[in-house]
Design an enzyme around this catalytic site. Structure first.
Site, PDB file in Angstrom:
ATOM      1  N   GLU A 176     -40.878  36.711  43.587  1.00 28.36           N
ATOM      2  CA  GLU A 176     -41.919  37.601  44.128  1.00 28.36           C
ATOM      3  C   GLU A 176     -43.278  37.308  43.502  1.00 28.36           C
ATOM      4  O   GLU A 176     -44.005  38.208  43.103  1.00 28.36           O
ATOM      5  CB  GLU A 176     -41.551  39.067  43.870  1.00 28.36           C
TER       6      GLU A 176
ATOM      7  N   GLU B 155     -33.840  45.469  39.802  1.00 30.87           N
ATOM      8  CA  GLU B 155     -34.507  46.303  38.791  1.00 30.87           C
ATOM      9  C   GLU B 155     -33.611  47.367  38.152  1.00 30.87           C
ATOM     10  O   GLU B 155     -33.982  48.539  38.075  1.00 30.87           O
ATOM     11  CB  GLU B 155     -35.754  46.958  39.408  1.00 30.87           C
TER      12      GLU B 155
HETATM   13  C1  GLA Z   1     -40.673  45.069  43.777  1.00 31.75           C
HETATM   14  C2  GLA Z   1     -39.605  44.921  44.832  1.00 31.75           C
HETATM   15  C3  GLA Z   1     -40.132  44.372  46.110  1.00 31.75           C
HETATM   16  C4  GLA Z   1     -41.478  44.913  46.469  1.00 31.75           C
HETATM   17  C5  GLA Z   1     -42.415  44.702  45.323  1.00 31.75           C
HETATM   18  C6  GLA Z   1     -43.819  45.139  45.603  1.00 31.75           C
HETATM   19  O1  GLA Z   1     -40.915  43.991  43.031  1.00 31.75           O
HETATM   20  O2  GLA Z   1     -38.532  44.133  44.426  1.00 31.75           O
HETATM   21  O3  GLA Z   1     -39.230  44.661  47.133  1.00 31.75           O
HETATM   22  O4  GLA Z   1     -41.369  46.260  46.799  1.00 31.75           O
HETATM   23  O5  GLA Z   1     -41.924  45.444  44.250  1.00 31.75           O
HETATM   24  O6  GLA Z   1     -44.069  45.497  46.865  1.00 31.75           O
END
Ligand code: GLA
Length: 324
Positions: A235, A128
């Protein structure tokens, strides 16, 4: 225990790996689901910088060790997550504002993780880094005090200590055209600067307002694929609420679950179309009783965002992605 006869990893064996993020408790409480369905796992929180390094000279490997050992014992490949992320910047590092000081500490951390967890096949090195707003890059301690090339530096260090393991850049809102353009621009810069990056992680945290964006999802996968790197969906979950909804609701309605099922079905149809580009699809959290969305963005609001309900039974959305 309610594990279906249909196993996701078998259903998708000719397409891509199927994964889930897991925590140290899940390996006991959700063992059946994990062993039945997934052939790649991600360490949900236990390997994050701030968790492993509560103080400069203190290491806490307990939770990460349990997950690593579980994956090893069961022969399931594990992803490491993550080295550089603004939300897990250890507090004790805040006093350091020198480029050299910060990079030395990052290297020490990467080296320790690489040596301890030598069988991790893929690491999210930077998480990010691109801004959602007007800015290009997110304003973080790393950017402010290491400089613009902190990503290049992080990938160099990761490669130095991890050798030929996969090393990824991971981000969210990856289907949004503006954010996508910035992610692609930055990854192109990394490649131009010779950074040893091997892949891109598309987080894929979706909500009920995702409906209109399937064309963008397709376009995005095509655009990311042009970079010539590996692509993993890292994710995935589908919140039962639109992202903007910050109200407390008693419980989700049937209509919300139905819409969620449609989104899972449609997204997996797209993923299958791009099976040559996509290496793995990982779900964030393995069942509705443990999804992080039960506490985000509204503390204590139930949000069954995964494929398995609170009793670990497969939901309609599970069957929807298996039926093709
Ligand atoms: C982000 C992070 C993850 C996690 C998610 C939600 O996407 O990359 O490690 O913390 O948020 O929990």
């Amino acid at each position: 225990m309610a594990v279906t006869e249909i196993k996701l990893k078998d259903v998708y064996k000719d397409y891509f790996k199927i994964g889930a993020s897991i925590g140290e408790n899940d390996i006991k409480t959700h063992k059946d689901i994990i062993l039945a369905h997934f052939n790649t796992l991600t360490c949900e929180n236990a390997m994050k910088f701030g968790n492993v390094r509560p103080a400069e000279d203190e290491y806490d490997f307990a939770a990460a060790d349990k997950i690593y050992d579980f994956a090893e014992e069961n022969g399931i490949p594990l992803r490491g997550h993550n080295f550089v992320w603004h939300q897990e910047f250890p507090e004790w590092m805040e006093k350091y504002t020198g480029r050299k000081q910060l990079l030395e500490r990052l290297e020490k951390h990467i080296k320790a993780m690489a040596e301890r967890y030598e069988n991790i096949y893929c690491w999210d090195v930077v998480n990010e880094a691109v801004s959602d707003g007007e800015d290009y890059m997110r304003n973080t301690h790393w950017l402010a005090y290491v400089g613009d090339d902190y990503l290049e530096q992080a990938f160099e260090l990761a490669h130095k200590h991890l050798g030929d393991k996969l090393i990824f850049y991971n981000d969210y809102n990856e289907f949004d055209p503006q954010k996508r353009a910035k992610i692609i621009k930055r990854v192109k810069q990394l490649l131009k600067n010779g950074a040893p990056i091997s892949g891109i992680g598309l987080q894929c945290h979706l909500g009920l307002n995702f409906d209109a964006n399937y064309d963008e999802a397709r376009r995005s996968i095509e655009e990311y694929a042009k970079l010539g790197l590996k692509i993993q969906v890292t994710e995935m979950d589908v919140s039962l609420y639109p992202y903007e909804d910050r109200e407390m609701h008693e419980k989700p309605t049937f209509e919300q679950y139905k819409k969620q099922t449609d989104i899972y079905r449609n997204m997996f149809k797209i993923f299958r179309e791009y099976k040559d580009e996509i290496d793995a699809v990982t779900f964030w959290c393995c069942a509705d009783d443990v999804t992080w969305l039960n506490n985000f963005p509204v503390e204590g609001r139930k949000n069954g965002a995964t494929l398995f309900d609170e009793d670990h039974m497969p939901k309609e959305c599970f069957y929807a992605i298996c039926d093709f």
